[in-house]
Design an enzyme around this catalytic site. Structure first.
Site, PDB file in Angstrom:
ATOM      1  N   ASN A  41       0.792  -1.226   0.000  1.00  0.00           N
ATOM      2  CA  ASN A  41       0.000   0.000   0.000  1.00  0.00           C
ATOM      3  C   ASN A  41       0.827   1.280   0.000  1.00  0.00           C
ATOM      4  OD1 ASN A  41      -2.355  -1.549   0.099  1.00  0.00           O
ATOM      5  ND2 ASN A  41      -2.365  -1.584   2.343  1.00  0.00           N
ATOM      6  N   HIS A  87      -6.224  -2.968 -14.308  1.00  0.00           N
ATOM      7  CA  HIS A  87      -4.872  -2.490 -14.616  1.00  0.00           C
ATOM      8  C   HIS A  87      -4.804  -1.835 -15.987  1.00  0.00           C
ATOM      9  CE1 HIS A  87      -2.698  -5.293 -11.533  1.00  0.00           C
ATOM     10  NE2 HIS A  87      -3.363  -4.311 -10.961  1.00  0.00           N
TER      11      HIS A  87
END
Length: 327
Positions: free
Chosen positions: A95, A192
């Site tokens: 993250n 993506h």
């Protein structure tokens, strides 16, 4: 995209999808229009905030989409990824490169001024992810709301997130644990189609991968282009598009790149090399002989499913006044 929106079959598919969404979320306690009476402008405030930030920095769109995914896979869709502090989810390696936290904070500030203590950070993030897809010329879909915010955020819990080297079997197991099937996996990874990756996450594929050469699943004509962008021992933080040639537009180009050996992440390219997932890539591309699937419609359906993972409602959570802090 315009042709898709005027196609009767598209609207039929959308109607079916929304009916399925309603059935999926009923047991979860979320519903479409949850804030209709308590904060009627909630969704418009989130959308206008995302739009404003997107105009100055389009990179926030893929950042918010990834953030929502990473949030839902850890402790459920409860905005625990937004909590500040040592050893919280936000600090975990998967993250650290996420972008867009300031967008959620901005939307929350405006909502607290309009409807204090009503709209959860979890719903803001869910709506922002949807709006990010729409702003990059993807589909718009109805989002069930009514989530509450979680109180637990641990970096150690992020090991459940699929990794950039992960096998398809392992990815399928992780998705299946949340009720998501192989088609959901391929559709969601198809997100993506927008966004970038740091060189450090894939450059190992370009040098000494096997027998001193690059990963053989990378198109040989594509290798020099990637090596020029990410030289050996170069700047690992440099970012390049995950969907070469179409990194700012939500479309099926990502799948076309996989078919041509131009996937950036190893885990992405495996969607083509593994027969169990290649079938769905081919269907999203509408290949001859396959049963075509509308990527936008199926992505939205899978997002509705994912956004109801581990949802907290009623007294199971809270409404955080500041998204980065527990009340």
């Amino acid at each position: 995209m315009k042709d898709a929106y005027t196609n009767p079959r598209f609207f039929l598919a959308m109607t079916f999808m929304l009916a399925m969404a309603a059935a999926l979320v009923q047991a979860q306690g979320t519903r479409v229009g949850f804030y209709a009476r308590t904060c009627p402008r909630a969704e418009s405030i989130v959308r206008s905030t995302v739009q404003s930030h997107f105009r100055s920095n389009p990179n926030i769109a893929p950042g918010l989409l990834r953030m929502h995914f990473h949030d839902c896979f850890v402790q459920g869709c409860d905005a625990s990824i937004l909590i500040d502090g040592p050893n919280t989810e936000k600090t975990a390696p998967p993250n650290r490169l996420l972008r867009g936290y300031e967008v959620i904070d901005d939307a929350k500030t405006q909502l607290e001024a309009t409807c204090p203590g009503v709209v959860s950070c979890a719903d803001i993030l869910t709506l922002a992810a949807r709006d990010s897809v729409f702003l990059t010329r993807g589909i718009n879909w109805v989002v069930p709301t009514g989530r509450r915010d979680g109180r637990v955020s641990l970096a150690s819990d992020t090991t459940i997130l699929p990794g950039f080297r992960e096998s398809i079997d392992s990815q399928k197991q992780k998705f299946a644990a949340f009720g998501l099937n192989t088609q959901d996996l391929v559709a969601l990874v198809g997100g993506h189609t927008i966004g970038t990756s740091a060189c450090q996450l894939f450059s190992y594929r370009l040098y000494n991968f096997t027998n001193g050469g690059p990963d053989p699943t990378v198109n040989s004509a594509f290798v020099p282009q990637l090596q020029a962008l990410c030289p050996q021992n170069g700047d690992g933080s440099r970012r390049i598009d995950l969907d070469t040639g179409s990194g700012n537009r939500f479309d099926t180009s990502f799948f076309d790149n996989l078919r041509n050996g131009r996937g950036i992440l190893e885990s992405d390219q495996k969607l083509w090399t593994d027969p169990s997932t290649r079938t769905f890539v081919q269907r999203f591309l509408g290949e001859r002989g396959s049963r075509p699937l509308n990527f936008n419609v199926e992505f939205a359906r899978s997002m509705v499913k994912m956004s109801n993972i581990g949802v907290k409602t009623g007294t199971n959570g809270e409404i955080r006044r500041i998204c980065s802090a527990i009340n």
